[in-house]
Design a protein around this motif. Structure first.
Motif, PDB file in Angstrom:
ATOM      1  N   ASN A   1       0.829  -1.213   0.000  1.00  0.00           N
ATOM      2  CA  ASN A   1       0.000   0.000   0.000  1.00  0.00           C
ATOM      3  C   ASN A   1       0.859   1.256   0.000  1.00  0.00           C
ATOM      4  N   ARG A   2       1.934   1.245   0.790  1.00  0.00           N
ATOM      5  CA  ARG A   2       2.841   2.404   0.804  1.00  0.00           C
ATOM      6  C   ARG A   2       3.486   2.601  -0.569  1.00  0.00           C
ATOM      7  N   ILE A   3       3.931   1.496  -1.170  1.00  0.00           N
ATOM      8  CA  ILE A   3       4.559   1.573  -2.494  1.00  0.00           C
ATOM      9  C   ILE A   3       3.574   2.139  -3.512  1.00  0.00           C
ATOM     10  N   ASN A   4       2.327   1.651  -3.475  1.00  0.00           N
ATOM     11  CA  ASN A   4       1.319   2.150  -4.410  1.00  0.00           C
ATOM     12  C   ASN A   4       1.063   3.639  -4.191  1.00  0.00           C
ATOM     13  N   GLY A   5       1.020   4.054  -2.919  1.00  0.00           N
ATOM     14  CA  GLY A   5       0.836   5.475  -2.618  1.00  0.00           C
ATOM     15  C   GLY A   5       2.000   6.313  -3.127  1.00  0.00           C
ATOM     16  N   LEU A   6       3.212   5.816  -2.924  1.00  0.00           N
ATOM     17  CA  LEU A   6       4.397   6.538  -3.401  1.00  0.00           C
ATOM     18  C   LEU A   6       4.441   6.581  -4.926  1.00  0.00           C
ATOM     19  N   ARG A   7       4.014   5.501  -5.566  1.00  0.00           N
ATOM     20  CA  ARG A   7       3.970   5.508  -7.035  1.00  0.00           C
ATOM     21  C   ARG A   7       2.978   6.554  -7.534  1.00  0.00           C
ATOM     22  N   ALA A   8       1.812   6.617  -6.901  1.00  0.00           N
ATOM     23  CA  ALA A   8       0.812   7.616  -7.310  1.00  0.00           C
ATOM     24  C   ALA A   8       1.344   9.032  -7.075  1.00  0.00           C
ATOM     25  N   GLN A   9       1.998   9.227  -5.926  1.00  0.00           N
ATOM     26  CA  GLN A   9       2.575  10.539  -5.630  1.00  0.00           C
ATOM     27  C   GLN A   9       3.664  10.888  -6.636  1.00  0.00           C
ATOM     28  N   ASN A  10       4.488   9.915  -6.998  1.00  0.00           N
ATOM     29  CA  ASN A  10       5.554  10.129  -7.984  1.00  0.00           C
ATOM     30  C   ASN A  10       4.953  10.496  -9.342  1.00  0.00           C
ATOM     31  N   ALA A  11       3.892   9.779  -9.744  1.00  0.00           N
ATOM     32  CA  ALA A  11       3.258  10.076 -11.037  1.00  0.00           C
ATOM     33  C   ALA A  11       2.685  11.495 -11.036  1.00  0.00           C
ATOM     34  N   ALA A  12       2.066  11.892  -9.925  1.00  0.00           N
ATOM     35  CA  ALA A  12       1.505  13.251  -9.834  1.00  0.00           C
ATOM     36  C   ALA A  12       2.617  14.303  -9.911  1.00  0.00           C
ATOM     37  N   MET A  13       3.731  14.042  -9.245  1.00  0.00           N
ATOM     38  CA  MET A  13       4.852  14.992  -9.279  1.00  0.00           C
ATOM     39  C   MET A  13       5.466  15.063 -10.671  1.00  0.00           C
ATOM     40  N   GLU A  14       5.565  13.922 -11.353  1.00  0.00           N
ATOM     41  CA  GLU A  14       6.094  13.939 -12.716  1.00  0.00           C
ATOM     42  C   GLU A  14       5.175  14.730 -13.643  1.00  0.00           C
ATOM     43  N   MET A  15       3.870  14.584 -13.467  1.00  0.00           N
ATOM     44  CA  MET A  15       2.907  15.335 -14.284  1.00  0.00           C
ATOM     45  C   MET A  15       3.038  16.834 -13.992  1.00  0.00           C
ATOM     46  N   GLN A  16       3.174  17.178 -12.710  1.00  0.00           N
ATOM     47  CA  GLN A  16       3.335  18.578 -12.331  1.00  0.00           C
ATOM     48  C   GLN A  16       4.623  19.146 -12.926  1.00  0.00           C
ATOM     49  N   LEU A  17       5.693  18.367 -12.881  1.00  0.00           N
ATOM     50  CA  LEU A  17       6.969  18.804 -13.451  1.00  0.00           C
ATOM     51  C   LEU A  17       6.842  19.018 -14.957  1.00  0.00           C
ATOM     52  N   GLU A  18       6.155  18.101 -15.626  1.00  0.00           N
ATOM     53  CA  GLU A  18       5.970  18.230 -17.075  1.00  0.00           C
ATOM     54  C   GLU A  18       5.171  19.485 -17.403  1.00  0.00           C
ATOM     55  N   ASN A  19       4.112  19.752 -16.622  1.00  0.00           N
ATOM     56  CA  ASN A  19       3.309  20.961 -16.835  1.00  0.00           C
ATOM     57  C   ASN A  19       4.147  22.221 -16.616  1.00  0.00           C
ATOM     58  N   MET A  20       4.986  22.202 -15.573  1.00  0.00           N
ATOM     59  CA  MET A  20       5.841  23.356 -15.304  1.00  0.00           C
ATOM     60  C   MET A  20       6.843  23.554 -16.434  1.00  0.00           C
ATOM     61  N   GLU A  21       7.412  22.445 -16.945  1.00  0.00           N
ATOM     62  CA  GLU A  21       8.369  22.562 -18.051  1.00  0.00           C
ATOM     63  C   GLU A  21       7.695  23.128 -19.291  1.00  0.00           C
ATOM     64  N   ASN A  22       6.479  22.657 -19.586  1.00  0.00           N
ATOM     65  CA  ASN A  22       5.751  23.169 -20.754  1.00  0.00           C
ATOM     66  C   ASN A  22       5.458  24.656 -20.597  1.00  0.00           C
ATOM     67  N   ALA A  23       5.015  25.060 -19.403  1.00  0.00           N
ATOM     68  CA  ALA A  23       4.745  26.478 -19.153  1.00  0.00           C
ATOM     69  C   ALA A  23       6.031  27.289 -19.279  1.00  0.00           C
ATOM     70  N   HIS A  24       7.107  26.767 -18.753  1.00  0.00           N
ATOM     71  CA  HIS A  24       8.400  27.452 -18.826  1.00  0.00           C
ATOM     72  C   HIS A  24       8.847  27.614 -20.277  1.00  0.00           C
TER      73      HIS A  24
END
Length: 186
Positions: free
Chosen positions: A92-115
């Motif tokens: 469960n912790r691993i799944n939570g961390l994977r979801a958090q990692n995916a959300a952070m990667e999406m946020q990073l991609e959005n920030m890079e596109n905006a930049h």
């Protein structure tokens, strides 16, 4: 880091489970051995001693071994359940961390596109300002050239005016009029 600990805990649980299973097998083998030994002893004892006492002793020891074996089996089941719960918790912790990692990667991609969009807009502004600067430099160069030409003409005019004033002063001093000078020079 958590995944390594999780794998380590799972490996440890597997090793402990295998150790407990081997221990149970040893105890069962020991029980069987003791039972055989006991059977032989009962036969020997039946000849020399009271069969009932020997049977009582055998049953007592067998029950003790059976209790120990049962306790070990229950303990092993509890440990397996504990390890299973830990595995589930780690999953469960691993799944939570994977979801958090995916959300952070999406946020990073959005920030890079905006930049990248901002960088493109700023580059356009810089190019426009550089063009404007070049035009302004060219205009300043033309203004400076015109100014120098006008200054040169002004200096010539100032020199000519000064010369005329001096000439007029000299004519006035000599009593020559402006018309006489023209006739005199021709």
């Amino acid at each position: 880091m958590i995944l390594r600990e999780f794998r380590k805990n799972v490996d440890n649980a597997t090793l402990q489970r295998a150790d407990l299973e081997r221990h149970v097998e040893k105890l069962v083998a020991e029980i069987q051995f003791l039972k055989k030994l006991h059977d032989k002893e009962v036969i020997k004892a039946a000849m020399a001693h009271n069969v009932q006492e020997e049977e009582k002793w055998y049953k007592g020891n067998f029950e003790k071994l059976k209790d120990v074996s049962g306790k070990k089996k229950d303990q092993m089941k509890e440990e397996i359940t504990t390890f299973h719960n830990q595995v589930t918790d780690f999953q469960n912790r691993i799944n939570g961390l994977r979801a958090q990692n995916a959300a952070m990667e999406m946020q990073l991609e959005n920030m890079e596109n905006a930049h990248l969009g901002n960088v493109g807009a700023l580059e356009d502004i810089i190019a426009h300002l550089e063009n404007q600067l070049c035009r302004t430099k060219l205009e300043m160069s033309n203004f400076l050239k015109n100014y120098q030409e006008m200054l040169h003409i002004k200096l010539k005019l100032d020199t000519e005016i000064t010369y005329r004033e001096l000439l007029d002063c000299e004519e006035t001093r000599l009593g020559i009029s402006g018309g006489d000078v023209k006739q005199h020079t021709t």
